[in-house]
Design an enzyme around this catalytic site. Sequence first.
Site, short mmCIF file in Angstrom:
data_model
loop_
_atom_site.label_atom_id
_atom_site.label_comp_id
_atom_site.label_asym_id
_atom_site.label_seq_id
_atom_site.Cartn_x
_atom_site.Cartn_y
_atom_site.Cartn_z
CG HIS A 1 35.39 50.57 42.08
ND1 HIS A 1 36.27 49.58 42.43
CD2 HIS A 1 34.19 49.97 41.99
CE1 HIS A 1 35.63 48.43 42.55
NE2 HIS A 1 34.36 48.63 42.29
N GLY B 1 29.94 50.24 35.92
CA GLY B 1 30.92 49.87 34.91
C GLY B 1 30.37 48.85 33.90
#
Length: 291
Positions: free
Chosen positions: A34, A149
């Site tokens: 993250h 992601g």
Amino acid sequence: MKTFHTLAELRAELALASARPAFVPTMGNLHEGHLTLIRQARNLVGDSGSPVVASIFVNRLQFGPNEDFDRYPRTLQRDADLLQGAGCDILFAPHEAELYPEPQGYKVLPPDELANILEGAFRPGFFTGVCTVVHKLFNIVQPRLALFGKKDYQQLMVLRRMVDQMALPIEVVGGETTRSPEGLALSSRNGYLSEAERTEALTLIRLLREVQAQLRSTSGWTPGKVAALEDAAMAELRQRGWAPDYVLVRRRKDLHPATADELAGGPDATPLVTLVAARLGTTRLIDNLEV
Ligand code: PAF
């Protein structure tokens, strides 16, 4: 970094910015993957005036009845410190009643051919929950850039298509999977693993690399030979005590199986990705590797 828990406060703050934000939606319990997206967002906005916004919201809509919604780790203070250190300007962390003040009757239904395969086949309604909350967050934050992601490869594809089909004025950016030095894909769910399971979890990336190496190093692939490769990986996982949901080699463009002609042309002509989902003990892990 400023933290807001209500839509009204967030909107008031965003109205002061000279450009629309770059946005990283998360469910919290943050890890280096993250934070890499936050840093990437920071680099992308440069000195344009766009704030970098992250959200933390554990979205009930994307969890099945037997999934880990209740035990999903909530670590807001630690997450806020990490976000600040990574260069995030604004954290939006709404309470459930703020985002869903009444049951969410209007939902974003992604098409079956994208959303009912792979993860969607094992987690019915998952992508409806993801698309609904992300669409809602996009309406609140109004970003110009949104980063997700590649570890959640199918999620990234489903959300890209949502943005395209709904003509949302947002550029979706995919960030590379962040791995531990040994190769384990970082995931908030890794925290459920025991020490021994964490070592065993490295089997996923080993198998993905083996499949990648085989597909790249030999030619003459057919759907039958690819299925045998997938089956061998599934068998090895079972033999090691895993409960695999799938190991599948798919076309990158739509996550459907490559045709015989496409396989014959090789992975350079038809880019492929191998995707895996398997349960180790009580923890379900996913990973993927482009071929
Ligand atoms: O990938 C996640 O963490 C979630 O699915 C997302 C995109 C934040 C939506 O809840």
